[in-house]
Enzyme design. Structure first.
Site, PDB file in Angstrom:
ATOM      1  CG  HIS A 115      41.791  49.332  48.755  1.00 29.01           C
ATOM      2  ND1 HIS A 115      41.832  47.966  48.562  1.00 29.01           N
ATOM      3  CD2 HIS A 115      41.785  49.510  50.111  1.00 29.01           C
ATOM      4  CE1 HIS A 115      41.860  47.356  49.742  1.00 29.01           C
ATOM      5  NE2 HIS A 115      41.839  48.254  50.695  1.00 29.01           N
ATOM      6  CB  CYS A 155      44.557  50.618  52.953  1.00 24.54           C
ATOM      7  SG  CYS A 155      43.153  49.627  53.466  1.00 24.54           S
TER       8      CYS A 155
END
Lengths: 351, 351
Positions: free
Chosen positions: A257, A130
């Site tokens: 993120h 990710c």
């Protein structure tokens, strides 16, 4: 010809849930969709494309007739089951770390290296980590124009990177700390309020804290996450010698993120040219008007498909270098969405 | 000889409060201590060294007989009052940004350049920015041994960097978000729950978010905070050409500024040598046993005097380089403590 049959393996987990939503909301290219999970979830009914589907227990036979399968399982479980499905002729798109660095498994980000999906000697395509995925659309676009030479990255990673447990743990911890005014200004006061159990999910309490540890410990003090950012970026961008330093840090954010990046290029680069490249880059939204309060942040990126880049600056002291800030939803572009995009790349093969 | 007379100017603010605590808890080197603030706080009674002291309104006369004065005022207010105090022969230790880059004002971090405090043609010594201060003890020790050439820094800065308002704003925002389960996973849901007022303190909501903006906007997309890290580090370390890239980001932490650093040196460097240097470095605590869960974090650094460094790694792809993570309390080493240490450096002059 009939539409290809799709399987979602690990359909009941945090990413599996997002996977079902993503597939329900994208082009409906699929015939039958099978939902597969561990035997203890078998029989459960889950919704996809507005229909209830009964979850089947994983077994070799459940892959009979499947064309493409999305796998979202722990590394060791993927390592076992992916080759079984692939041996049955299923094209596997695997989200685990088990095959990413296998030279016979392409690691695909459709904005960067879609052509790599065609060459899959093992019938397996890997989906990147990710954190790497949040970076790649921006890096790929800049690399194409300016030639990427090196990068130094610091991450600000959301709790949901640790799955459903991450969501819950952060929410519970925050609920406790806001009930006890004044915490966070004395050494150990947050630890004392939350107790030992608050170390379980992230290695340390995450409420009112940042934890410079994501993933497991590897050699020489690096974490698995930091090495993934380096090694996966090299493989996806086709730059085996790309110089990378990464520090991965968990922050008290639910979803999204972020990463602060300094990248150095082989060609001269300036902000105007970089803005132009990034404005045209697939999967990238340029959010860069600081004076108007426009810069990328997790609360705006959460729940969306794009990757966001802003705070683009020409490095003051490093030649051919840019500093910038990227954000992407770790469950969407960072996991389910990228996997769905890979499967869509394969559609012409089944047409 | 009698003990020197000390003044604390801006005694009622967030840092002023910490300043009174710090001075109360350190060696009692001082004779009279005057507490000075704006006229609207005059007459208020505050405690220092266990005694109640009445706050006096700032005026030229209030500095009569003062030997050393700590100033913690907004930049423009410091710019006005510091020269007035200095003209009366007071040695001023100023925490604002007004004089830090003045070539006739030393910028002092006692662990790095204590000798600079002796040469103060204007009678003014500047205290560095909180983010710079968290870095300097570690950087100074490594520089002395290995020769610092460049650094790339990403910060994780606490809400209290924005003063008492920062504390309160973060606490209020967190209280709202935990009362509304599920926030943080859809675009704009945190903004909607918190309303426009949540932009006031940090430029954007800070709960469940990170904000890549600390300080004001300067030329070419840089923030004032990012330029301070660069320019102040150069001045303190005596390295006018030090190459620095800094990205400063606010995170939902109460107290304690963290930073991920990649530093390149002129000499070869390795982790064993760096550990030895950092173990012996004044003001630095090495917290670096990842497998045992020991790495620096704000919840452990908050309320303490030291700066903490850990996650020390030899950069995999950059020669002569280390990656590491530093944390320090932004109100203590980042403000009040460093200022108190500077004043103590001057004591022999008053002996």
């Amino acid at each position: 010809m009939s539409k290809p049959t799709l399987a979602i393996v690990g359909a009941t987990g945090a990413v599996g849930t997002v996977m079902r939503e993503v597939i329900s909301n994208r082009i409906d290219a699929w015939g039958e969709i099978r939902l597969i999970a561990s035997p203890r979830s078998a029989g459960k009914k889950l919704t996809i494309r507005g229909e209830e589907v009964t979850v089947q227990a994983i077994s070799p036979e459940v892959f009979d007739g499947v064309d493409i399968a999305h796998f979202d399982l722990p590394d060791d479980v993927s390592a076992h089951w992916v080759p079984i499905a692939a041996a049955k002729g299923v094209v596997v798109v695997d989200k685990s770390n088990a095959f990413r660095m296998d030279p016979d498994v392409p690691l695909v980000v459709p904005e960067a290296n879609p052509e790599a999906a065609r060459n899959r000697p093992k019938g397996i395509i890997a989906n990147a980590n990710c954190t790497t995925l949040a970076l790649i659309p921006t890096l790929a676009a800049l690399h194409k124009q300016f030639g990427l030479e090196s990068m130094t990255v610091a991450s600000y990673q959301a709790a949901s990177g640790a799955g459903q447990e991450g969501f819950t743990a952060l929410y519970d911890q925050l609920t406790t700390v806001v009930g006890t005014p004044g915490l966070g200004s004395k050494p150990g006061d947050v630890r004392a309020a939350l107790g030992e159990a608050a170390n379980d999910t992230f290695g340390a309490p995450l409420a009112l804290n940042v934890v410079p540890k994501v993933g497991g410990w590897k050699e020489d003090g690096w974490t698995s996450e930091e090495l993934k950012v380096r090694n996966e970026s090299r493989k996806i961008l086709g730059l085996p010698n790309l110089a990378v330093s990464s520090t991965c840090v968990r922050v008290p954010v639910i979803q999204g993120h972020s990463q602060a990046v300094r990248a150095t290029f082989t060609s001269d680069v300036d902000v105007v040219s970089a803005h132009k490249v990034l404005s045209d880059a697939p999967g990238v939204v340029l959010v860069d008007d600081p004076a108007a309060g426009r810069y990328p942040m997790p609360i705006d990126a959460a729940g969306t498909d794009d990757t966001y880049v802003g705070r683009v600056r020409a490095s003051l002291d490093f030649p051919r270098s840019l500093d910038f800030f990227v954000v992407a939803d770790n469950l969407l572009k960072g996991a389910a969405l990228n996997s769905a995009q890979i499967a869509e790349l394969l559609l012409p093969e089944f047409a």
